[in-house]
Enzyme design. Structure first.
Site, PDB file in Angstrom:
ATOM      1  N   ASN A  21      60.118  40.677  61.075  1.00  0.00           N
ATOM      2  CA  ASN A  21      60.529  39.789  59.983  1.00  0.00           C
ATOM      3  C   ASN A  21      62.026  39.981  59.754  1.00  0.00           C
ATOM      4  O   ASN A  21      62.461  41.053  59.321  1.00  0.00           O
ATOM      5  CB  ASN A  21      59.718  40.152  58.728  1.00  0.00           C
ATOM      6  CG  ASN A  21      60.063  39.280  57.536  1.00  0.00           C
ATOM      7  OD1 ASN A  21      60.954  38.437  57.609  1.00  0.00           O
ATOM      8  ND2 ASN A  21      59.370  39.496  56.439  1.00  0.00           N
ATOM      9  N   LYS A  40      63.867  38.659  57.543  1.00  0.00           N
ATOM     10  CA  LYS A  40      64.191  38.576  56.112  1.00  0.00           C
ATOM     11  C   LYS A  40      65.553  37.886  55.913  1.00  0.00           C
ATOM     12  O   LYS A  40      65.870  36.944  56.637  1.00  0.00           O
ATOM     13  CB  LYS A  40      64.121  39.969  55.473  1.00  0.00           C
ATOM     14  CG  LYS A  40      62.719  40.593  55.612  1.00  0.00           C
ATOM     15  CD  LYS A  40      62.460  41.717  54.654  1.00  0.00           C
ATOM     16  CE  LYS A  40      61.017  42.199  54.783  1.00  0.00           C
ATOM     17  NZ  LYS A  40      60.631  43.240  53.869  1.00  0.00           N
ATOM     18  N   HIS A  73      53.975  36.485  52.058  1.00  0.00           N
ATOM     19  CA  HIS A  73      54.660  37.777  52.111  1.00  0.00           C
ATOM     20  C   HIS A  73      54.863  38.284  50.683  1.00  0.00           C
ATOM     21  O   HIS A  73      54.996  37.486  49.753  1.00  0.00           O
ATOM     22  CB  HIS A  73      56.015  37.631  52.830  1.00  0.00           C
ATOM     23  CG  HIS A  73      56.604  38.969  53.153  1.00  0.00           C
ATOM     24  ND1 HIS A  73      57.314  39.704  52.233  1.00  0.00           N
ATOM     25  CD2 HIS A  73      56.549  39.728  54.279  1.00  0.00           C
ATOM     26  CE1 HIS A  73      57.683  40.855  52.784  1.00  0.00           C
ATOM     27  NE2 HIS A  73      57.231  40.890  54.037  1.00  0.00           N
ATOM     28  N   GLU A 125      50.390  45.202  53.827  1.00  0.00           N
ATOM     29  CA  GLU A 125      51.672  45.866  53.552  1.00  0.00           C
ATOM     30  C   GLU A 125      51.721  46.302  52.084  1.00  0.00           C
ATOM     31  O   GLU A 125      51.957  45.455  51.219  1.00  0.00           O
ATOM     32  CB  GLU A 125      52.843  44.898  53.748  1.00  0.00           C
ATOM     33  CG  GLU A 125      52.993  44.299  55.112  1.00  0.00           C
ATOM     34  CD  GLU A 125      54.355  43.641  55.286  1.00  0.00           C
ATOM     35  OE1 GLU A 125      54.944  43.847  56.335  1.00  0.00           O
ATOM     36  OE2 GLU A 125      54.829  42.945  54.362  1.00  0.00           O
ATOM     37  N   ALA A 148      60.568  45.331  59.564  1.00  0.00           N
ATOM     38  CA  ALA A 148      61.885  44.735  59.339  1.00  0.00           C
ATOM     39  C   ALA A 148      62.995  45.785  59.389  1.00  0.00           C
ATOM     40  O   ALA A 148      63.607  46.012  60.446  1.00  0.00           O
ATOM     41  CB  ALA A 148      61.889  43.993  58.000  1.00  0.00           C
ATOM     42  N   SER A 149      63.255  46.463  58.266  1.00  0.00           N
ATOM     43  CA  SER A 149      64.486  47.245  58.118  1.00  0.00           C
ATOM     44  C   SER A 149      64.685  48.334  59.174  1.00  0.00           C
ATOM     45  O   SER A 149      65.818  48.589  59.590  1.00  0.00           O
ATOM     46  CB  SER A 149      64.552  47.858  56.709  1.00  0.00           C
ATOM     47  OG  SER A 149      63.395  48.616  56.444  1.00  0.00           O
TER      48      SER A 149
HETATM   49  O1  G3P Z   1      57.477  41.936  56.609  1.00  0.00           O
HETATM   50  C1  G3P Z   1      57.826  43.222  56.950  1.00  0.00           C
HETATM   51  C2  G3P Z   1      57.981  44.101  55.793  1.00  0.00           C
HETATM   52  O2  G3P Z   1      57.876  43.625  54.538  1.00  0.00           O
HETATM   53  C3  G3P Z   1      58.156  45.537  55.984  1.00  0.00           C
HETATM   54  O3  G3P Z   1      59.505  45.764  55.774  1.00  0.00           O
HETATM   55  O4  G3P Z   1      61.589  46.976  55.965  1.00  0.00           O
HETATM   56  O5  G3P Z   1      59.494  48.208  55.393  1.00  0.00           O
HETATM   57  O6  G3P Z   1      59.796  47.318  57.686  1.00  0.00           O
HETATM   58  P1  G3P Z   1      60.126  47.155  56.236  1.00  0.00           P
END
Ligand code: G3P
Length: 225
Positions: free
Chosen positions: A12, A14, A96, A144, A205-206
């Site tokens: 993602n 983002k 999300h 999540e 993501a991050s």
């Molecule tokens: O959609 C992926 C997400 O919300 C997780 O984010 O930055 O914790 O990998 P992250």
């Protein structure tokens, strides 16, 4: 079907600047290289503005981050499925935690994506909501816990019961729905732990976007499968 064969990594993008505009294209190319090298399916989830250019310049599968439950016509500032499809998406995230939707809109979006031969990936926050959403028959459910998102604390290692419980309850409703997990995932150990718990991939993501080398981070992510 093979574009979304599991195990799978969905990134993602983002709205990080590191994954927007020309950086989005570079990140999509890193996904393509890492996917080719590892043989693991990887999918890009860029902002709407970057979908067309990624489609044009890479072979990586693409999901939208969000679709509004609207019909073509008098709406302003919305994401219309028909246009995202023409731009090149293969599917979309739905609900999300940073873009929650009503149950009615989630249900309708899953149906519209299915009617358009596109994949639905519905995000949930815990075991109970995952079990409820399973009744709508999406292709994927990505659990999540919001409190772990962006923390670098992996759901698969810190809250394994959420992943395990989601897999068990979702498969009871419909064994064809694939379960992903996300939040804080970044390393090969995180992804291996997710798969060991019964998940069939990760949504993240991050940990990749903000790493020094996304390509290396992606290869590390899938190194223990
Ligand atoms: O959609 C992926 C997400 O919300 C997780 O984010 O930055 O914790 O990998 P992250």
């Amino acid at each position: 079907m093979s574009k979304f064969k599991t195990p799978i990594v969905i990134l993602n993008f983002k709205t990080y600047l590191e994954s927007s505009g020309s950086n989005a294209l570079n990140l999509a190319k890193a996904l393509e290289v890492a996917s080719d090298e590892s043989g693991i399916n990887m999918v890009a989830g860029p902002q709407s503005t970057d979908i067309y250019r990624i489609k044009d310049e890479t072979r990586i599968p693409i999901v939208a981050q969000h679709i509004d439950n609207i019909s073509p016509g008098g709406h302003t500032g919305s994401n219309l499925l028909e246009c995202l499809k023409e731009a090149g998406i293969d599917g979309s995230l739905i609900n999300h935690s940073e873009k929650r939707m009503t149950l009615a809109d989630i249900d309708e979006n899953i149906r519209k994506l299915r009617d358009n031969d596109l994949y639905s990936i519905v995000c949930t926050n815990n075991v109970n909501t995952s079990a409820s959403i399973a009744g709508f028959n999406p292709n994927f459910i990505a659990v999540e816990p919001p409190e772990l998102i962006g923390t670098g604390i992996s759901v698969s290692q810190a809250e394994p019961e959420v992943v395990e419980g989601t897999v068990r309850r979702v498969k009871t409703v419909n064994k064809n729905i694939k379960v992903l997990c996300g939040a804080g995932i970044s390393t090969g150990d995180d992804m291996k732990a997710a798969l060991d718990l019964g998940a069939e991939g990760v949504l993240l993501a991050s940990g990749i976007i903000l790493s020094e080398s996304p390509e290396k981070a992606l290869l590390d992510l899938v190194s223990k499968i």
